[in-house]
Write a protein that holds these residues in place. Structure first.
Motif, PDB file in Angstrom:
ATOM      1  N   VAL A  46      68.715 -26.989  45.357  1.00 34.06           N
ATOM      2  CA  VAL A  46      68.689 -25.863  46.753  1.00 34.06           C
ATOM      3  C   VAL A  46      68.906 -26.720  47.996  1.00 34.06           C
ATOM      4  O   VAL A  46      69.654 -26.779  48.793  1.00 34.06           O
ATOM      5  CB  VAL A  46      68.179 -24.956  46.439  1.00 34.06           C
ATOM      6  N   ILE A  47      67.618 -27.475  48.045  1.00 33.12           N
ATOM      7  CA  ILE A  47      67.438 -28.126  49.367  1.00 33.12           C
ATOM      8  C   ILE A  47      68.393 -29.456  49.799  1.00 33.12           C
ATOM      9  O   ILE A  47      69.028 -29.599  50.830  1.00 33.12           O
ATOM     10  CB  ILE A  47      65.888 -28.820  49.527  1.00 33.12           C
ATOM     11  N   ALA A  48      68.759 -29.863  48.678  1.00 36.23           N
ATOM     12  CA  ALA A  48      69.620 -31.085  48.606  1.00 36.23           C
ATOM     13  C   ALA A  48      71.095 -30.494  48.965  1.00 36.23           C
ATOM     14  O   ALA A  48      71.880 -31.098  49.834  1.00 36.23           O
ATOM     15  CB  ALA A  48      69.844 -32.042  47.385  1.00 36.23           C
ATOM     16  N   ALA A  49      71.521 -29.451  48.536  1.00 37.76           N
ATOM     17  CA  ALA A  49      73.019 -28.836  48.696  1.00 37.76           C
ATOM     18  C   ALA A  49      72.884 -28.123  50.381  1.00 37.76           C
ATOM     19  O   ALA A  49      73.840 -28.748  50.916  1.00 37.76           O
ATOM     20  CB  ALA A  49      72.919 -27.563  47.871  1.00 37.76           C
ATOM     21  N   LEU A  50      71.771 -27.770  50.601  1.00 40.82           N
ATOM     22  CA  LEU A  50      71.957 -27.225  52.191  1.00 40.82           C
ATOM     23  C   LEU A  50      71.870 -28.331  53.032  1.00 40.82           C
ATOM     24  O   LEU A  50      72.426 -28.330  54.047  1.00 40.82           O
ATOM     25  CB  LEU A  50      70.625 -26.299  52.249  1.00 40.82           C
ATOM     26  N   PRO A  56      77.669 -31.563  58.277  1.00 43.62           N
ATOM     27  CA  PRO A  56      79.081 -31.286  58.786  1.00 43.62           C
ATOM     28  C   PRO A  56      79.257 -29.990  59.417  1.00 43.62           C
ATOM     29  O   PRO A  56      79.977 -29.806  60.114  1.00 43.62           O
ATOM     30  CB  PRO A  56      79.834 -31.402  57.243  1.00 43.62           C
ATOM     31  N   ALA A  57      78.348 -29.026  59.025  1.00 46.39           N
ATOM     32  CA  ALA A  57      78.512 -27.702  59.711  1.00 46.39           C
ATOM     33  C   ALA A  57      78.051 -27.775  61.119  1.00 46.39           C
ATOM     34  O   ALA A  57      78.670 -27.143  61.930  1.00 46.39           O
ATOM     35  CB  ALA A  57      77.727 -26.819  58.890  1.00 46.39           C
ATOM     36  N   ILE A  58      77.015 -28.764  61.530  1.00 44.86           N
ATOM     37  CA  ILE A  58      76.734 -28.731  62.920  1.00 44.86           C
ATOM     38  C   ILE A  58      77.551 -29.381  63.853  1.00 44.86           C
ATOM     39  O   ILE A  58      77.906 -29.057  64.747  1.00 44.86           O
ATOM     40  CB  ILE A  58      75.325 -29.735  62.928  1.00 44.86           C
ATOM     41  N   VAL A  59      78.239 -30.358  62.877  1.00 45.79           N
ATOM     42  CA  VAL A  59      79.426 -31.264  63.813  1.00 45.79           C
ATOM     43  C   VAL A  59      80.527 -30.409  64.130  1.00 45.79           C
ATOM     44  O   VAL A  59      81.045 -30.385  65.248  1.00 45.79           O
ATOM     45  CB  VAL A  59      79.897 -32.541  63.067  1.00 45.79           C
ATOM     46  N   ALA A  60      80.928 -29.495  62.862  1.00 44.45           N
ATOM     47  CA  ALA A  60      82.126 -28.487  63.236  1.00 44.45           C
ATOM     48  C   ALA A  60      81.524 -27.397  64.440  1.00 44.45           C
ATOM     49  O   ALA A  60      82.543 -27.097  65.157  1.00 44.45           O
ATOM     50  CB  ALA A  60      82.231 -27.700  61.843  1.00 44.45           C
ATOM     51  N   ARG A  88      91.723 -28.402  67.283  1.00 48.96           N
ATOM     52  CA  ARG A  88      90.311 -28.000  67.061  1.00 48.96           C
ATOM     53  C   ARG A  88      89.969 -27.279  65.613  1.00 48.96           C
ATOM     54  O   ARG A  88      89.177 -27.561  65.000  1.00 48.96           O
ATOM     55  CB  ARG A  88      90.116 -27.152  68.157  1.00 48.96           C
ATOM     56  N   ASP A  89      90.991 -26.463  65.467  1.00 51.42           N
ATOM     57  CA  ASP A  89      90.785 -25.564  64.247  1.00 51.42           C
ATOM     58  C   ASP A  89      90.728 -26.409  63.023  1.00 51.42           C
ATOM     59  O   ASP A  89      90.106 -26.315  62.050  1.00 51.42           O
ATOM     60  CB  ASP A  89      91.825 -24.436  64.128  1.00 51.42           C
ATOM     61  N   ILE A  90      91.826 -27.368  62.951  1.00 50.15           N
ATOM     62  CA  ILE A  90      91.859 -28.048  61.634  1.00 50.15           C
ATOM     63  C   ILE A  90      90.834 -28.993  61.675  1.00 50.15           C
ATOM     64  O   ILE A  90      90.072 -29.197  60.403  1.00 50.15           O
ATOM     65  CB  ILE A  90      93.254 -28.874  61.750  1.00 50.15           C
ATOM     66  N   ALA A  91      90.296 -29.610  62.445  1.00 42.95           N
ATOM     67  CA  ALA A  91      89.009 -30.471  62.435  1.00 42.95           C
ATOM     68  C   ALA A  91      87.758 -29.814  61.985  1.00 42.95           C
ATOM     69  O   ALA A  91      87.093 -30.237  61.281  1.00 42.95           O
ATOM     70  CB  ALA A  91      88.756 -31.319  64.110  1.00 42.95           C
ATOM     71  N   VAL A  92      87.493 -28.348  62.497  1.00 41.42           N
ATOM     72  CA  VAL A  92      86.531 -27.712  62.042  1.00 41.42           C
ATOM     73  C   VAL A  92      86.649 -27.147  60.834  1.00 41.42           C
ATOM     74  O   VAL A  92      85.403 -27.373  59.905  1.00 41.42           O
ATOM     75  CB  VAL A  92      86.430 -26.321  63.072  1.00 41.42           C
ATOM     76  N   LEU A  93      87.560 -26.940  60.195  1.00 40.86           N
ATOM     77  CA  LEU A  93      87.813 -26.488  58.894  1.00 40.86           C
ATOM     78  C   LEU A  93      87.730 -27.728  57.914  1.00 40.86           C
ATOM     79  O   LEU A  93      87.240 -28.040  56.741  1.00 40.86           O
ATOM     80  CB  LEU A  93      89.264 -25.953  58.742  1.00 40.86           C
ATOM     81  N   ALA A  94      88.192 -28.909  58.262  1.00 44.69           N
ATOM     82  CA  ALA A  94      88.046 -30.146  57.603  1.00 44.69           C
ATOM     83  C   ALA A  94      86.500 -30.591  57.500  1.00 44.69           C
ATOM     84  O   ALA A  94      85.882 -30.847  56.455  1.00 44.69           O
ATOM     85  CB  ALA A  94      88.646 -31.493  58.275  1.00 44.69           C
ATOM     86  N   GLY A  99      81.394 -30.611  54.288  1.00 38.22           N
ATOM     87  CA  GLY A  99      80.098 -30.082  53.786  1.00 38.22           C
ATOM     88  C   GLY A  99      80.092 -29.208  52.387  1.00 38.22           C
ATOM     89  O   GLY A  99      78.956 -29.407  51.867  1.00 38.22           O
ATOM     90  N   VAL A 100      80.911 -28.534  52.274  1.00 38.65           N
ATOM     91  CA  VAL A 100      81.082 -27.902  50.764  1.00 38.65           C
ATOM     92  C   VAL A 100      81.043 -29.193  49.803  1.00 38.65           C
ATOM     93  O   VAL A 100      80.125 -29.077  48.741  1.00 38.65           O
ATOM     94  CB  VAL A 100      82.141 -27.084  50.618  1.00 38.65           C
ATOM     95  N   ILE A 101      81.972 -30.185  49.741  1.00 38.63           N
ATOM     96  CA  ILE A 101      81.936 -31.304  48.853  1.00 38.63           C
ATOM     97  C   ILE A 101      80.596 -32.021  48.644  1.00 38.63           C
ATOM     98  O   ILE A 101      79.858 -32.155  47.965  1.00 38.63           O
ATOM     99  CB  ILE A 101      82.723 -32.257  49.268  1.00 38.63           C
ATOM    100  N   LEU A 102      79.823 -32.210  49.960  1.00 31.93           N
ATOM    101  CA  LEU A 102      78.537 -32.843  50.007  1.00 31.93           C
ATOM    102  C   LEU A 102      77.554 -32.214  49.517  1.00 31.93           C
ATOM    103  O   LEU A 102      76.541 -32.563  48.566  1.00 31.93           O
ATOM    104  CB  LEU A 102      78.123 -33.499  51.594  1.00 31.93           C
ATOM    105  N   ALA A 103      77.619 -30.771  49.567  1.00 37.10           N
ATOM    106  CA  ALA A 103      76.559 -29.908  49.027  1.00 37.10           C
ATOM    107  C   ALA A 103      76.642 -29.852  47.512  1.00 37.10           C
ATOM    108  O   ALA A 103      75.639 -29.923  46.840  1.00 37.10           O
ATOM    109  CB  ALA A 103      76.764 -28.508  49.473  1.00 37.10           C
ATOM    110  N   ALA A 104      77.731 -29.810  46.880  1.00 42.11           N
ATOM    111  CA  ALA A 104      78.107 -29.952  45.503  1.00 42.11           C
ATOM    112  C   ALA A 104      77.602 -31.261  44.701  1.00 42.11           C
ATOM    113  O   ALA A 104      76.965 -31.330  43.780  1.00 42.11           O
ATOM    114  CB  ALA A 104      79.561 -29.525  45.125  1.00 42.11           C
TER     115      ALA A 104
END
Length: 582
Positions: A46-50, A56-60, A88-94, A99-104
């Motif tokens: 859990v910790i590693a996934a978070l 990436p979420a902070i940068v977004a 802006r929107d595309i960069a945030v979504l990317a 982040g999701v990929i790194l968490a998985a």
């Protein structure tokens, strides 16, 4: 406590119970420890996934709020460039997707690590042992019986005994080569146990005959004790002997014991003609009823076991090369027949045996005179008939008639000459008969007598060429060769007349046949014959051998074979004989 209550000496139930409780608690503790270790890896995932999603979420979030100014001005410049390129929107979504990929990925990596820990943690720390359950023993059981019972119950079950490994089949026996023994003056030539030619020793067995009732010619007799010594472990009896006969083929088992040479049947056909071929159709003055007697040495070739099995071309070639190499160390190989004198060399010695042979050959030619005369007369009559037809045919050309007439005249002259030769040949035979009268065949000719024979031989071919061409030797060297072959395997008085240097040369260089070896076991000669009898035992192979008068047609050979089961059962009538030409 009594001895029965305490159990075996040094082993009380109370002590056993304490031991079992200790082992049980140890296993429980190991299981609890394994369960405690399992919880750690789940939290780590859990910790590693978070952590993988947080960056990436902070940068977004920063890109969504930029520019912020102040101390973050340098980052605002970078953020403005990213927004200008991607929006802006595309960069945030990317970034959120990253982040999701790194968490998985983080969860997967730590999940595998946790699985390994779980497997290690749940393994018992102490190997399980069989539990001993006390049972009352019979009152009359001895202490030793009780101890044995405790051991049977306390020890784990024994492993089953391994299945027996089948022994590999024994290697085939090595090839055994039959080498003719050297002839030595003064030695008993007829006392050996194994020999080629001569007469057999059959004991009470009758001389074998073919399907038509004709006696078959004897070839060899092999002592089985000698063979067992040369090839130990061979699938043949170790006593007695085997007698081999040609023709339709026969193998006779002779029991051990003292046996004399067999009396040949009165209707036995001749074995060979001296100076001619084996098995003549009709007997004549030069016919001999037995092949020369020659004792043999049974010589095994020590091939490695991997060269005793044959079946493919490469292995058989290696076997042949190894056999030739080993055999060369025992006796010289040869690739030519024996000659008393070299090519073009003068004949320095001739015996009256040679002149007697020449006289016998002339008798044979005289007896055969009628055949060439009859053939020539038939050819002349046929040509005269053809000439008469041409002369009666108006359409025939003059050239055709003349050619037929010339041919008829030539045939008439040839017939007249042959008839004249036949009329004169008896005088030559009579002269030679007088020349050889009273002569000892093993006495050497004087130089003057040798010159006379040389002139006679030349005159015979000059005057009677067509009649004697297939009968009389063409040179003194051929006559001398015939005599030497007869002397070296003949009676003692014949051997005594043979010059020492000639005997030495034969003993040194001519004890083996020139093409294929006389052999028992091993790889047979002639590849074409091997597949037909695959798995059979090579009982005996007899090659072309001029010293034995075995001048087989086309340089061929004879092979006796038998199936292993028939050999083991002593069923020698199942042996087969084949002839192979070159």
């Amino acid at each position: 406590m009594s001895r029965r209550a305490r159990g075996p000496a040094g082993f009380s139930p109370a002590r056993l119970g304490l031991t079992l409780r200790f082992k049980t608690e140890t296993r429980k503790g190991a299981r609890r420890k394994g369960k405690t270790d399992v919880a750690g890896p789940g939290m780590k995932r859990v910790i590693a996934a978070l952590a993988g999603f947080a960056l990436p979420a902070i940068v977004a979030a920063y890109l969504k709020l930029a520019p912020l100014g102040g101390s973050l001005a340098p980052l605002d410049v970078l953020a403005s460039r990213i927004i200008a390129i991607q929006g802006r929107d595309i960069a945030v979504l990317a970034l959120l997707g990253l982040g999701v990929i790194l968490a998985a990925l983080a969860a997967l990596v730590f999940g595998q690590s946790g699985t390994k820990q779980r497997r290690i943690g749940t393994e018992p720390l102490i190997e399980p042992m069989a539990t001993w359950t006390p049972e009352p023993l019979a009152g009359d059981a001895m202490p030793g019986d009780r101890i044995a019972g405790l051991r049977r119950r306390a020890l784990p079950d024994e492993e089953p005994a391994p299945a027996p490994v089948e022994a590999e089949p024994a290697a085939p026996p090595p090839p055994v080569i039959l080498i003719r023994k050297p002839r030595e003056p003064g030695r008993d030539w007829f006392s050996d146990a194994s020999w080629l030619g001569g007469l057999p020793k059959l004991g009470d067995a009758p001389w074998p005959r073919d399907a038509g009732g004709v006696p078959v010619p004897f070839a060899a007799q092999i002592d089985l004790a000698d063979l067992a010594f040369a090839a130990p472990g061979a699938a043949l009896p170790t006593s007695g002997s085997l007698a081999f006969f040609l023709g339709s083929g026969a193998v006779i088992a002779v029991p051990d014991g003292e046996h004399g040479f067999a009396e040949p049947p009165a209707d036995l056909p001749p074995a060979f003609d001296e100076g001619g071929q084996p098995f003549p159709a009709t007997p004549g003055r030069l016919s001999r009823w037995f092949f020369p007697f020659w004792p043999v040495e049974l010589t095994p070739l020590d091939l490695p076991e991997n060269l005793r099995h044959h079946g493919d071309l490469l292995r058989e070639t290696a076997i042949e090369e190894a056999m030739a190499s080993q055999l060369q160390r025992v006796a010289p190989l040869r690739d030519h027949p024996f000659y008393a004198a070299g090519v073009g060399a003068p004949v320095e010695a001739l015996w009256w045996h040679s002149v007697i042979h020449l006289t016998d050959q002339l008798h044979e030619a005289l007896a055969a005179c009628a055949r060439p005369i009859a053939m020539q007369r038939a050819a002349l009559e046929q040509k005269l008939g053809a000439l008469a037809q041409l002369e009666a045919n108006p359409a025939a050309t003059a050239d055709a008639v003349e050619h037929a007439r010339q041919t008829a005249d030539y045939l008439a002259e040839e017939l007249e000459e042959t008839e004249a030769q036949c009329a004169a040949l008896p005088d030559m035979v009579e002269a030679l008969e007088g020349f050889i009268a009273g002569r000892d065949p093993w006495t050497q000719l004087s130089p003057e007598e040798l010159d006379v024979v040389a002139d006679l031989l030349s005159e015979v071919h000059e005057r009677f060429g067509e009649l004697v061409r297939h009968h009389v030797p063409g040179s003194l060297a051929q006559l001398a060769t015939l005599s030497v072959r007869a002397m070296v395997s003949g009676p003692p008085e014949a051997l005594a007349a043979l010059p020492g240097d000639v005997l030495e040369r034969i003993n040194a260089d001519y004890r083996l046949p020139p093409i294929d070896q006389h052999q028992i076991f091993g790889l047979p000669a002639r590849r074409a014959a091997r597949s037909e009898h695959d798995g059979d035992i090579l009982l005996l192979q007899l090659g072309y051998d001029d010293m034995m008068e075995w001048c087989w047609a086309e340089g061929g050979l004879y092979q006796f074979r038998i199936a292993p089961q028939d050999a083991a059962a002593g069923n020698w009538s199942a042996a087969s004989l084949t002839f192979r030409d070159s």
